[in-house]
Design an enzyme around this catalytic site. Structure first.
Site, PDB file in Angstrom:
ATOM      1  N   ARG A  38       0.563  -1.277   0.135  1.00  9.41           N
ATOM      2  CA  ARG A  38       0.114  -0.102  -0.274  1.00  9.41           C
ATOM      3  C   ARG A  38       0.971   1.376   0.040  1.00  9.41           C
ATOM      4  NH1 ARG A  38      -2.291   3.578   3.936  1.00  9.41           N
ATOM      5  NH2 ARG A  38      -4.785   4.235   3.506  1.00  9.41           N
ATOM      6  N   SER A 109     -12.702  -2.659   1.048  1.00 10.80           N
ATOM      7  CA  SER A 109     -13.331  -2.613   2.499  1.00 10.80           C
ATOM      8  C   SER A 109     -14.033  -2.536   2.114  1.00 10.80           C
ATOM      9  CB  SER A 109     -12.165  -1.002   2.395  1.00 10.80           C
ATOM     10  OG  SER A 109     -10.984  -0.927   2.672  1.00 10.80           O
ATOM     11  N   LYS A 138      -4.120   6.229   8.736  1.00 12.97           N
ATOM     12  CA  LYS A 138      -5.179   6.361   7.386  1.00 12.97           C
ATOM     13  C   LYS A 138      -5.537   8.199   7.182  1.00 12.97           C
ATOM     14  CE  LYS A 138      -8.811   4.792   4.312  1.00 12.97           C
ATOM     15  NZ  LYS A 138      -8.813   4.760   3.188  1.00 12.97           N
TER      16      LYS A 138
HETATM   17  N1  3NM Z   1      -7.973   0.865   6.412  1.00  7.24           N
HETATM   18  P1  3NM Z   1      -2.935   0.623  11.985  1.00  7.24           P
HETATM   19  S1  3NM Z   1      -7.961   2.144   8.572  1.00  7.24           S
HETATM   20  C1  3NM Z   1      -4.719   1.566   5.116  1.00  7.24           C
HETATM   21  O1  3NM Z   1     -11.175   2.165   7.591  1.00  7.24           O
HETATM   22  C2  3NM Z   1      -6.526   1.677   6.915  1.00  7.24           C
HETATM   23  O2  3NM Z   1     -10.096   1.330   5.668  1.00  7.24           O
HETATM   24  C3  3NM Z   1      -8.973   1.422   7.235  1.00  7.24           C
HETATM   25  O3  3NM Z   1      -3.286   1.376   9.853  1.00  7.24           O
HETATM   26  C4  3NM Z   1     -10.146   1.377   7.194  1.00  7.24           C
HETATM   27  O4  3NM Z   1      -2.894  -0.609  11.593  1.00  7.24           O
HETATM   28  C5  3NM Z   1      -6.142   1.997   8.534  1.00  7.24           C
HETATM   29  O5  3NM Z   1      -1.327   1.345  11.318  1.00  7.24           O
HETATM   30  C6  3NM Z   1      -5.178   2.223   8.319  1.00  7.24           C
HETATM   31  O6  3NM Z   1      -3.783   1.949  12.341  1.00  7.24           O
HETATM   32  C7  3NM Z   1      -4.367   1.185   9.647  1.00  7.24           C
END
Ligand code: 3NM
Length: 211
Positions: A38, A109, A138
């Site tokens: 990503r 998603s 994000k």
């Molecule tokens: N998608 P971390 S939250 C890539 O809610 C991504 O769809 C999300 O990163 C969604 O594990 C997210 O560091 C970030 O919190 C996840």
């Protein structure tokens, strides 16, 4: 698919403070079950540099027999003959991506029941649900859902393989699986961990204990 989702590590070069190749190797040594490239957000690589990093990471994943998924960039996934693609709601429709990638893995998603039903109808192999917990990774993340969205999707008959995402770490992964997810998807819990190896290993142990 459910087996592959257990500990799904997502990473781009800008999620790491160390060499990304070292981080992914440690994560694979720790037992991650699926990887997503990503390369997104501030300082993300583009063009030839993005392609070169993706190719290097893909070849490392191959050595460990861990499937390599590409986020959003369907053309890159096809060029690399990656194992799959993950898309969000803002990207090309799942239906269209499915047409392009044939039987490669397709992840989508989703943030509510309607999106989950649509993803299933359009041919998704799994859905990612989030953000479960607060995340700084994000920038445009939606409102935090807690584990209640996973519970309610399962209660409403959504049986597709499902992974939780957003703020998940070794401390809270158990709750995500208990709510009905097949696995946890993490970025910084591994990419910024003092030891990506130990963090991945701990997540694998925690998820396996719950399933
Ligand atoms: N998608 P971390 S939250 C890539 O809610 C991504 O769809 C999300 O990163 C969604 O594990 C997210 O560091 C970030 O919190 C996840």
């Amino acid at each position: 698919m459910r087996q592959l989702l257990k500990v799904y590590f997502i990473m781009g070069s800008n999620n790491c403070k160390k060499d990304p190749l070292k981080v992914i190797t440690e994560a694979l040594d720790g037992g991650i079950t699926l990887f997503q490239f990503r390369e997104k957000g501030k300082d993300a690589l583009t063009g030839a540099k993005k392609y070169a990093l993706a190719k290097e990471i893909q070849s490392i994943c191959k050595k460990y027999n861990v499937p390599f998924i590409v986020n959003d960039d369907v053309d890159l996934a096809i060029a690399l003959d990656a194992d799959g693609v993950h898309i969000g709601q803002e990207d090309e429709s799942a239906e269209r991506v499915r047409e392009k990638i044939g039987d490669k893995i397709l992840g989508v998603s989703v943030h509510n029941l309607e999106e989950a039903r649509k993803a299933i109808a359009q041919g998704a192999d799994y859905v990612g649900v989030g953000p479960i917990f607060p995340t700084k990774t994000k920038e445009d993340a939606k409102e935090v859902q807690g584990t209640s969205l996973i519970l309610s999707l399962r209660k409403n008959g959504i049986q597709i393989p499902m992974v939780g995402i957003g703020g998940i770490n070794t401390e809270n992964a158990r709750e995500v699986i208990k709510a009905g997810a097949d696995g946890v998807s993490v970025i910084t819990a591994i990419s910024l961990a003092p030891s990506p190896f130990e963090s991945a290993k701990q997540l694998v142990m925690t998820v396996n204990e719950c399933l």
